[in-house]
Design a protein around this motif. Structure first.
Motif, short mmCIF file in Angstrom:
data_model
loop_
_atom_site.label_atom_id
_atom_site.label_comp_id
_atom_site.label_asym_id
_atom_site.label_seq_id
_atom_site.Cartn_x
_atom_site.Cartn_y
_atom_site.Cartn_z
N UNK A 1 0.85 -1.19 0.00
CA UNK A 1 0.00 0.00 0.00
C UNK A 1 0.89 1.25 0.00
N UNK A 2 0.52 2.22 -0.80
CA UNK A 2 1.31 3.44 -0.90
C UNK A 2 0.81 4.48 0.11
N UNK A 3 1.76 5.31 0.56
CA UNK A 3 1.43 6.43 1.44
C UNK A 3 1.73 7.72 0.68
N UNK A 4 0.75 8.60 0.66
CA UNK A 4 0.91 9.86 -0.08
C UNK A 4 0.67 11.03 0.88
N UNK A 5 1.60 11.96 0.90
CA UNK A 5 1.45 13.14 1.76
C UNK A 5 1.91 14.37 1.01
N UNK A 6 1.37 15.52 1.43
CA UNK A 6 1.70 16.78 0.76
C UNK A 6 2.45 17.70 1.73
N UNK A 7 3.48 18.34 1.22
CA UNK A 7 4.33 19.20 2.04
C UNK A 7 4.75 20.44 1.25
N UNK A 22 4.85 13.59 -1.52
CA UNK A 22 5.81 12.52 -1.23
C UNK A 22 5.07 11.19 -1.32
N UNK A 23 5.48 10.35 -2.25
CA UNK A 23 4.85 9.04 -2.48
C UNK A 23 5.80 7.96 -1.97
N UNK A 24 5.36 7.21 -0.96
CA UNK A 24 6.19 6.16 -0.37
C UNK A 24 5.54 4.81 -0.65
N UNK A 73 -2.62 7.39 -6.01
CA UNK A 73 -2.97 6.16 -5.30
C UNK A 73 -3.37 5.06 -6.28
N UNK A 74 -4.17 5.42 -7.31
CA UNK A 74 -4.60 4.44 -8.31
C UNK A 74 -3.41 3.89 -9.09
N UNK A 75 -2.48 4.76 -9.42
CA UNK A 75 -1.29 4.34 -10.16
C UNK A 75 -0.46 3.35 -9.34
N UNK A 76 -0.31 3.65 -8.05
CA UNK A 76 0.46 2.76 -7.19
C UNK A 76 -0.20 1.39 -7.04
N UNK A 77 -1.53 1.41 -6.95
CA UNK A 77 -2.25 0.14 -6.81
C UNK A 77 -2.10 -0.73 -8.06
N UNK A 78 -2.13 -0.06 -9.24
CA UNK A 78 -1.95 -0.81 -10.50
C UNK A 78 -0.57 -1.46 -10.56
#
Length: 414
Positions: A1-7, A22-24, A73-78
């Protein structure tokens, strides 16, 4: 699962800075520039979104961030389904492929923008000196923001901010208590303007306050005015011209800004009917013979206009020539501390002394306070009281009358 945060790229920047995602995923962290930027003081770090309270246009920016977060998030799941981790290029491409209908972030207006708009409107109403004073307040706010590293904004103007700002004005600013109180008053007036127009719903600003410490005001005595009137000066010279302007203020109570605004249509017989520049109040001023003579010369071109600062300089020269040199204690209060020094009275002579002299001498001669207030345009006793300075000579004279002390009356100049 990806974690996405904005900074924010530069969280403490005084200007708009880039918003970064930041996409982890799978232990790999990728930085993705969103193509959006914002003033750091409008960013809610805990929510990772732009503040919309007081900044309605930031709603479109948050919508775009929501859309980007879903696509990332959709891109990471694919890629996760294929056992892969998306590359930085793939993730960054998504920013460029956002649907055209996705609302772009609208330009945001800063606190300074709104404050500048307020001063511009004030200037447009003809209240130039008021606008200049407000601009000075804004410069202090900007300087405080830089020194204290504190984001001055609608929601950050709180009583705690007020305390810190006052200390800044008293310390590095070196201002008096009265000047500090004026800056806080202007800030409250601006905030009231912003609330009335829906720019903010903040309320902490209402409790900003600092106690004024009113020093004794300076006025001329009747004898000192007579000394100025009796000076032998070259007719039409710069000192004779300055004396005419000043004496007109002493005879009418007009401010400098109103003195230089007199036009023929303002004179109706023995009355001057004029709208004041500062408060936009219509006042009717009876013109005694001496005042009417100066107004007539003024309208005929016999009295020339000079700048406020230059007139102040000339008045000091006139005061020295007229022997207005009695010792004067000049008092200032800063942080509640009383500081004083003694100077010759002529050194403090200025344009506004004329208005204060008119008030004081009118009261001493028996004109009722409410009538003087009507002439000067004062609406409240509190504001009017600052212009009242009953002289020592008057106290002695009136005391002698009541208690039948002829020797004191003689000393007082009766």
């Amino acid at each position: 699962m990806a974690t996405i945060s904005f900074h924010l790229k530069r969280p403490t920047a005084p200007i708009p800075t880039a918003i970064v995602a930041l996409v982890t995923m799978g232990g790999v962290r990728t930085k993705v520039y969103t193509g959006q930027s914002i003033l750091p003081k409008q960013w809610l770090k805990d929510q990772q979104r732009a503040q919309t309270r007081g900044y309605a246009s930031n709603g479109a920016l948050n919508d775009r961030l929501d859309t980007l977060e879903k696509q990332l998030q959709a891109c990471c799941e694919q890629h996760l389904a294929l056992g892969q981790v998306p590359t930085a290029v793939t993730l960054r491409t998504l920013v460029q492929l956002l649907p055209a209908e996705a609302p772009a972030a609208a330009p945001t207006r800063s606190f300074q923008d709104y404050f500048t708009e307020w001063t511009t409107l004030t200037r447009a109403k003809g209240r130039v000196r008021t606008a200049q004073a407000a601009e000075t307040t804004l410069r202090y706010l900007v300087r405080y923001e830089q020194v204290a590293r504190y984001a001055v904004d609608f929601d950050t103007i709180t009583p705690a901010f007020g305390d810190a700002f006052v200390l800044f004005l008293l310390g590095p600013g070196g201002l008096t208590d009265n000047t500090v109180a004026k800056h806080l008053d202007r800030l409250r007036r601006f905030m009231r303007y912003a609330v009335e127009r829906g720019f903010t719903t903040a309320s902490g600003w209402e409790r900003l306050a600092w106690k004024r410490q009113e020093p004794d005001i300076m006025t001329l005595t009747a004898e000192e005015v007579e000394a100025l009137e009796g000076l032998e000066l070259p007719a039409g010279g710069y000192l004779d011209n300055a004396r005419s302007l000043f004496l007109l203020s002493c005879y009418t109570g007009l401010r400098y800004s109103d003195l230089v605004s007199i036009r023929p249509e303002h004179v109706r017989g023995n009355t001057l009917r004029i709208t004041t520049q500062k408060t936009r109040e219509m006042v009717n001023i009876p013109l005694q013979a001496r005042a009417l003579l100066i107004v007539t010369r003024y309208l005929a071109g016999g009295v020339r206009l000079v700048s406020n600062q230059r007139l102040n300089d000339y008045l000091k020269e006139l005061g020295q020539l007229a022997g207005i040199d009695s010792p004067l204690e000049v008092v200032r209060f800063s942080g509640g501390r009383r500081e004083s020094r003694t100077v010759a009275k002529w050194e403090k002579l200025g344009c506004h002394t004329g208005r204060r002299t008119f008030v004081t001498l009118s009261l001493e001669r028996g004109l009722r306070p409410e009538l003087v207030m009507k002439i000067t345009g004062h609406k409240t006793w509190k504001s009017f009281q600052r212009y009242v300075n009953i002289t020592e000579q008057t106290v002695e004279r009136e005391f002698a009358k009541v208690y039948e002390m002829p020797e004191l009356m003689k000393v007082a100049g009766k």
